[in-house]
Design a protein around this motif. Structure first.
Motif, PDB file in Angstrom:
ATOM      1  N   VAL A  17       0.859  -1.164   0.000  1.00 26.30           N
ATOM      2  CA  VAL A  17       0.000   0.000   0.000  1.00 26.30           C
ATOM      3  C   VAL A  17       0.903   1.223   0.000  1.00 26.30           C
ATOM      4  O   VAL A  17       1.748   1.390   0.875  1.00 26.30           O
ATOM      5  CB  VAL A  17      -0.934   0.005   1.222  1.00 26.30           C
ATOM      6  N   VAL A  18       0.747   2.053  -1.026  1.00 28.27           N
ATOM      7  CA  VAL A  18       1.615   3.211  -1.209  1.00 28.27           C
ATOM      8  C   VAL A  18       0.824   4.474  -0.912  1.00 28.27           C
ATOM      9  O   VAL A  18      -0.194   4.739  -1.533  1.00 28.27           O
ATOM     10  CB  VAL A  18       2.175   3.248  -2.651  1.00 28.27           C
ATOM     11  N   HIS A  35      15.937  12.261   6.024  1.00 25.01           N
ATOM     12  CA  HIS A  35      15.221  13.374   5.387  1.00 25.01           C
ATOM     13  C   HIS A  35      13.707  13.287   5.628  1.00 25.01           C
ATOM     14  O   HIS A  35      13.055  14.300   5.893  1.00 25.01           O
ATOM     15  CB  HIS A  35      15.527  13.380   3.890  1.00 25.01           C
ATOM     16  N   LEU A  36      13.164  12.078   5.515  1.00 28.38           N
ATOM     17  CA  LEU A  36      11.720  11.878   5.674  1.00 28.38           C
ATOM     18  C   LEU A  36      11.314  11.591   7.116  1.00 28.38           C
ATOM     19  O   LEU A  36      10.122  11.530   7.416  1.00 28.38           O
ATOM     20  CB  LEU A  36      11.242  10.723   4.782  1.00 28.38           C
ATOM     21  N   ASP A  37      12.305  11.367   7.978  1.00 30.19           N
ATOM     22  CA  ASP A  37      12.071  11.011   9.374  1.00 30.19           C
ATOM     23  C   ASP A  37      11.217   9.745   9.487  1.00 30.19           C
ATOM     24  O   ASP A  37      10.206   9.698  10.182  1.00 30.19           O
ATOM     25  CB  ASP A  37      11.423  12.168  10.143  1.00 30.19           C
ATOM     26  N   VAL A  38      11.634   8.714   8.740  1.00 32.65           N
ATOM     27  CA  VAL A  38      10.965   7.412   8.744  1.00 32.65           C
ATOM     28  C   VAL A  38      12.027   6.322   8.772  1.00 32.65           C
ATOM     29  O   VAL A  38      13.208   6.579   8.532  1.00 32.65           O
ATOM     30  CB  VAL A  38      10.062   7.195   7.501  1.00 32.65           C
ATOM     31  N   HIS A  64       6.995   0.849   2.091  1.00 34.72           N
ATOM     32  CA  HIS A  64       7.762   0.029   3.017  1.00 34.72           C
ATOM     33  C   HIS A  64       8.284   0.782   4.234  1.00 34.72           C
ATOM     34  O   HIS A  64       9.374   0.528   4.726  1.00 34.72           O
ATOM     35  CB  HIS A  64       8.936  -0.638   2.277  1.00 34.72           C
ATOM     36  N   VAL A  65       7.484   1.725   4.714  1.00 33.70           N
ATOM     37  CA  VAL A  65       7.833   2.447   5.934  1.00 33.70           C
ATOM     38  C   VAL A  65       7.441   1.574   7.107  1.00 33.70           C
ATOM     39  O   VAL A  65       6.343   1.017   7.155  1.00 33.70           O
ATOM     40  CB  VAL A  65       7.134   3.813   5.990  1.00 33.70           C
ATOM     41  N   ILE A  66       8.345   1.439   8.052  1.00 35.75           N
ATOM     42  CA  ILE A  66       8.079   0.653   9.265  1.00 35.75           C
ATOM     43  C   ILE A  66       7.295   1.535  10.228  1.00 35.75           C
ATOM     44  O   ILE A  66       7.742   2.629  10.578  1.00 35.75           O
ATOM     45  CB  ILE A  66       9.385   0.162   9.901  1.00 35.75           C
ATOM     46  N   ALA A  67       6.136   1.045  10.647  1.00 33.87           N
ATOM     47  CA  ALA A  67       5.288   1.799  11.569  1.00 33.87           C
ATOM     48  C   ALA A  67       5.953   1.896  12.938  1.00 33.87           C
ATOM     49  O   ALA A  67       6.571   0.934  13.408  1.00 33.87           O
ATOM     50  CB  ALA A  67       3.929   1.129  11.699  1.00 33.87           C
ATOM     51  N   GLU A  68       5.828   3.067  13.537  1.00 35.53           N
ATOM     52  CA  GLU A  68       6.374   3.253  14.893  1.00 35.53           C
ATOM     53  C   GLU A  68       5.433   2.619  15.888  1.00 35.53           C
ATOM     54  O   GLU A  68       4.226   2.637  15.718  1.00 35.53           O
ATOM     55  CB  GLU A  68       6.524   4.746  15.189  1.00 35.53           C
TER      56      GLU A  68
END
Length: 110
Positions: free
Chosen positions: A22-23, A77-80, A105-109
């Motif tokens: 999901v993008v 840069h994106l703080d992810v 593919h951002v890892i959820a906090e």
């Protein structure tokens, strides 16, 4: 529900490598801007104007080592945090495919 029935800002499902991710379109846009901003810094040289279809290796001159540095700089840069476990050579084909990979593919906090 068809894609045309989705709200304009709804996350889109995109095939990334061999998986469907999901993008987030807003994050993809930020990732695209970040890649274009960071590439000259990572490559330590000025680049001609490039678009999202520019091939990272053949046209831009990215190397394997520079790819890792670019992803690390992009995270800052994106703080992810980006999950690179499933990255595929196809995800590195162009500036746009890398932006799509990052946005999916951002890892959820926690």
């Amino acid at each position: 529900m068809t894609d045309s029935a989705l709200p304009e800002n709804a996350p889109a499902a995109t095939t990334v490598g061999t998986a469907t991710a999901v993008v987030d379109p807003e994050l993809r846009g930020r990732a695209l801007d970040g890649i274009l901003l960071l590439l000259p810094q990572v490559l330590k040289r000025e680049l001609p104007e490039i678009g999202e279809n520019a091939c990272l290796f053949d046209e831009v001159g990215l190397t394997s080592a520079a790819t890792l540095e670019l992803i690390l700089e992009l995270e800052d840069h994106l703080d992810v945090q980006i999950d690179v476990e499933g990255i595929d050579p196809e995800d590195l084909r162009s500036v746009g495919t890398l932006a799509g990979f990052v946005a999916g593919h951002v890892i959820a906090e926690d």
